[in-house]
Write a protein that holds these residues in place. Structure first.
Motif, short mmCIF file in Angstrom:
data_model
loop_
_atom_site.label_atom_id
_atom_site.label_comp_id
_atom_site.label_asym_id
_atom_site.label_seq_id
_atom_site.Cartn_x
_atom_site.Cartn_y
_atom_site.Cartn_z
N ASP A 44 18.65 42.43 37.31
CA ASP A 44 18.11 42.89 36.68
C ASP A 44 16.64 43.46 36.79
OD1 ASP A 44 18.25 43.09 33.80
OD2 ASP A 44 15.80 41.82 33.73
N GLU A 46 14.20 45.35 35.10
CA GLU A 46 12.61 44.98 34.09
C GLU A 46 12.26 43.29 34.58
OE1 GLU A 46 11.27 44.85 29.34
OE2 GLU A 46 13.68 45.40 30.21
N SER A 47 12.63 42.66 34.49
CA SER A 47 12.72 41.08 35.25
C SER A 47 12.15 40.74 36.93
CB SER A 47 13.79 39.68 34.91
OG SER A 47 14.44 39.90 35.19
N PHE A 48 13.08 41.93 37.60
CA PHE A 48 12.66 41.37 38.96
C PHE A 48 11.57 42.39 39.28
CE2 PHE A 48 13.90 43.53 43.11
CZ PHE A 48 13.72 42.98 43.47
N THR A 51 7.72 41.31 40.22
CA THR A 51 7.93 39.77 41.47
C THR A 51 8.07 40.69 42.24
OG1 THR A 51 10.35 39.98 41.74
CG2 THR A 51 9.79 38.49 39.86
#
Length: 223
Positions: A44, A46-48, A51
């Motif tokens: 994913d 957007e969430s990755f 990070t």
């Protein structure tokens, strides 16, 4: 005295700088490449993407624990793609001039990027190459481990506590804290205000450098 004020009221033997987000902005290029990679691997985006910053590519990929993925091979692929794509990489305002004003033996770069990529991005942004540069290849553990900052200080003949570290990302801030060094947080690339007890500046134009009679570095707030 607060940590913010303390960095303006003491002398330092050297300054240690993170690269991405601290002396140059490579977010656009990095996120283009990592987003395409994530899509190919069913991650994913957007969430990755939040990070990836400040961390070695091999650590980012290893952390995902994707089945059948060779983290070192994929990190090498990412690095090659990033070396090819430097479009939109720019200096943090005032960074190049600030670095050029420092004595060559009193500053170092400590980056999670591999050396070839670091040199490519620095050249694209007009950032001078330091005499001491610690890159992903120089440490077995990347940030937030303090090994890189400890090694940079050692190569300059100093303890980390005698150096001021310039950082932007959470993992880098944690590495600086673990090294026991004072810290200046660069906020230029932050989308949201950062809550930190450390001193902060958005631009190197907010500070001026003086070198005292002992050859120590001092920062002052620009008028």
């Amino acid at each position: 005295m607060s940590a913010h004020d303390a960095v303006f009221n003491r002398a330092f033997g050297a300054f240690l700088f993170d690269m991405d987000g601290t002396v140059l902005n490579s977010i656009a290029a990095a996120e283009r490449i990592w987003a395409a990679w994530a899509e190919r691997h069913g991650v994913d985006v957007e969430s990755f993407l939040p990070t990836i910053h400040g961390v070695r590519a091999v650590d980012t990929i290893t952390r995902l624990n994707l089945p059948g993925v060779d983290a070192e091979a994929q990190a090498a692929f990412i690095t090659e793609a990033e070396i090819e794509d430097v479009e939109g990489i720019v200096e943090i305002p005032g960074a190049a001039a600030f670095l050029k004003s420092l004595p060559a033996n009193q500053w170092a770069m400590v980056t999670s990027a591999p050396r070839d990529l670091a040199l490519r991005r620095m050249a694209a942004a007009g950032i001078p190459e330091p005499a001491v540069m610690i890159t992903a290849e120089d440490v077995s553990a990347g940030k937030p481990d303090p090994a890189g900052y400890r090694l940079a200080a050692k190569r300059l003949g100093l303890e980390p506590a005698d150096c001021l570290i310039f950082e932007d990302a959470t993992v880098g801030i944690q590495a600086a804290e673990a090294a026991g060094a004072p810290l200046m947080v660069i906020t230029s690339t932050h989308q949201h205000p950062i809550k930190t007890p450390h001193a902060t500046i958005a631009s190197y134009r907010e500070v001026t450098l003086t070198i005292d009679h002992n050859g120590q570095l001092r920062l002052q707030k620009a008028n």
